[in-house]
Design a protein around this motif. Structure first.
Motif, mmCIF file in Angstrom:
data_model
loop_
_atom_site.group_PDB
_atom_site.id
_atom_site.type_symbol
_atom_site.label_atom_id
_atom_site.label_comp_id
_atom_site.label_asym_id
_atom_site.label_seq_id
_atom_site.Cartn_x
_atom_site.Cartn_y
_atom_site.Cartn_z
ATOM 1 N N UNK A 89 -94.825 62.606 -29.911
ATOM 2 C CA UNK A 89 -94.268 62.576 -31.264
ATOM 3 C C UNK A 89 -93.368 61.366 -31.494
ATOM 4 N N UNK A 90 -93.672 60.270 -30.797
ATOM 5 C CA UNK A 90 -92.958 59.011 -31.006
ATOM 6 C C UNK A 90 -93.854 58.150 -31.890
ATOM 7 N N UNK A 91 -93.486 58.044 -33.156
ATOM 8 C CA UNK A 91 -94.319 57.405 -34.160
ATOM 9 C C UNK A 91 -94.555 55.918 -33.894
ATOM 10 N N UNK A 92 -93.673 55.271 -33.141
ATOM 11 C CA UNK A 92 -93.822 53.841 -32.877
ATOM 12 C C UNK A 92 -95.119 53.528 -32.137
ATOM 13 N N UNK A 93 -95.604 54.454 -31.306
ATOM 14 C CA UNK A 93 -96.869 54.236 -30.606
ATOM 15 C C UNK A 93 -98.033 54.201 -31.599
ATOM 16 N N UNK A 94 -98.024 55.121 -32.557
ATOM 17 C CA UNK A 94 -99.069 55.162 -33.582
ATOM 18 C C UNK A 94 -98.978 53.921 -34.462
ATOM 19 N N UNK A 95 -97.768 53.527 -34.818
ATOM 20 C CA UNK A 95 -97.596 52.336 -35.648
ATOM 21 C C UNK A 95 -98.089 51.081 -34.930
ATOM 22 N N UNK A 96 -97.798 50.970 -33.646
ATOM 23 C CA UNK A 96 -98.267 49.820 -32.877
ATOM 24 C C UNK A 96 -99.784 49.810 -32.817
ATOM 25 N N UNK A 97 -100.394 50.967 -32.566
ATOM 26 C CA UNK A 97 -101.853 51.083 -32.545
ATOM 27 C C UNK A 97 -102.437 50.624 -33.880
ATOM 28 N N UNK A 98 -101.871 51.132 -34.967
ATOM 29 C CA UNK A 98 -102.383 50.792 -36.291
ATOM 30 C C UNK A 98 -102.218 49.310 -36.599
ATOM 31 N N UNK A 99 -101.100 48.730 -36.183
ATOM 32 C CA UNK A 99 -100.885 47.301 -36.405
ATOM 33 C C UNK A 99 -101.869 46.446 -35.613
ATOM 34 N N UNK A 100 -102.145 46.840 -34.378
ATOM 35 C CA UNK A 100 -103.118 46.103 -33.563
ATOM 36 C C UNK A 100 -104.490 46.155 -34.217
ATOM 37 N N UNK A 101 -104.900 47.342 -34.621
ATOM 38 C CA UNK A 101 -106.215 47.497 -35.264
ATOM 39 C C UNK A 101 -106.269 46.686 -36.557
ATOM 40 N N UNK A 102 -105.223 46.741 -37.343
ATOM 41 C CA UNK A 102 -105.183 46.015 -38.612
ATOM 42 C C UNK A 102 -105.330 44.514 -38.391
ATOM 43 N N UNK A 103 -104.565 43.968 -37.445
ATOM 44 C CA UNK A 103 -104.617 42.530 -37.171
ATOM 45 C C UNK A 103 -105.977 42.103 -36.623
ATOM 46 N N UNK A 104 -106.499 42.863 -35.663
ATOM 47 C CA UNK A 104 -107.769 42.478 -35.052
ATOM 48 C C UNK A 104 -108.942 42.630 -36.009
ATOM 49 N N UNK A 105 -108.914 43.654 -36.833
ATOM 50 C CA UNK A 105 -110.010 43.820 -37.791
ATOM 51 C C UNK A 105 -109.966 42.714 -38.841
ATOM 52 N N UNK A 106 -108.784 42.265 -39.208
ATOM 53 C CA UNK A 106 -108.666 41.143 -40.151
ATOM 54 C C UNK A 106 -109.227 39.870 -39.522
ATOM 55 N N UNK A 107 -108.912 39.640 -38.252
ATOM 56 C CA UNK A 107 -109.454 38.470 -37.559
ATOM 57 C C UNK A 107 -110.975 38.523 -37.459
ATOM 58 N N UNK A 108 -111.502 39.732 -37.280
ATOM 59 C CA UNK A 108 -112.949 39.916 -37.157
ATOM 60 C C UNK A 108 -113.641 39.985 -38.520
ATOM 61 N N UNK A 109 -112.849 39.948 -39.580
ATOM 62 C CA UNK A 109 -113.371 40.084 -40.946
ATOM 63 C C UNK A 109 -114.229 41.339 -41.084
ATOM 64 N N UNK A 110 -113.654 42.454 -40.625
ATOM 65 C CA UNK A 110 -114.334 43.743 -40.667
ATOM 66 C C UNK A 110 -113.327 44.799 -41.099
ATOM 67 N N UNK A 111 -113.844 45.929 -41.535
ATOM 68 C CA UNK A 111 -112.937 47.037 -41.837
ATOM 69 C C UNK A 111 -112.406 47.588 -40.519
ATOM 70 N N UNK A 112 -111.339 48.344 -40.605
ATOM 71 C CA UNK A 112 -110.757 48.924 -39.396
ATOM 72 C C UNK A 112 -111.750 49.863 -38.722
ATOM 73 N N UNK A 113 -112.502 50.619 -39.516
ATOM 74 C CA UNK A 113 -113.501 51.527 -38.965
ATOM 75 C C UNK A 113 -114.621 50.760 -38.268
#
Length: 64
Positions: free
Chosen positions: A32-56
């Motif tokens: 229940x430490x939200x920072x882990x989820x936020x870090x996961x989401x930020x990594x996915x967001x950045x990498x999907x933007x670099x890949x020019x793809x949706x997060x899914x």
């Protein structure tokens, strides 16, 4: 020791990146430490933007 503020991830395999993402999600949910989820989401967001793809699409790419 040399100090730096950022680390490059260009040499991490798809398998290892998926493992990191899944570990962050699991840890966030179990502790229940939200920072882990936020870090996961930020990594996915950045990498999907670099890949020019949706997060899914990016997650599916890592899973293949």
């Amino acid at each position: 020791m040399q100090q730096f503020d950022k680390i490059s991830i260009e040499e991490i395999s798809k398998k290892n990146m998926l493992m990191i993402i899944e570990a962050l999600k699991y840890t966030g949910e179990k502790t229940n430490i939200n920072e882990f989820i936020e870090l996961r989401n930020n990594i996915i967001k950045e990498l999907s933007a670099l890949a020019e793809a949706s997060e899914e699409e990016f997650i599916k790419y890592l899973e293949d």
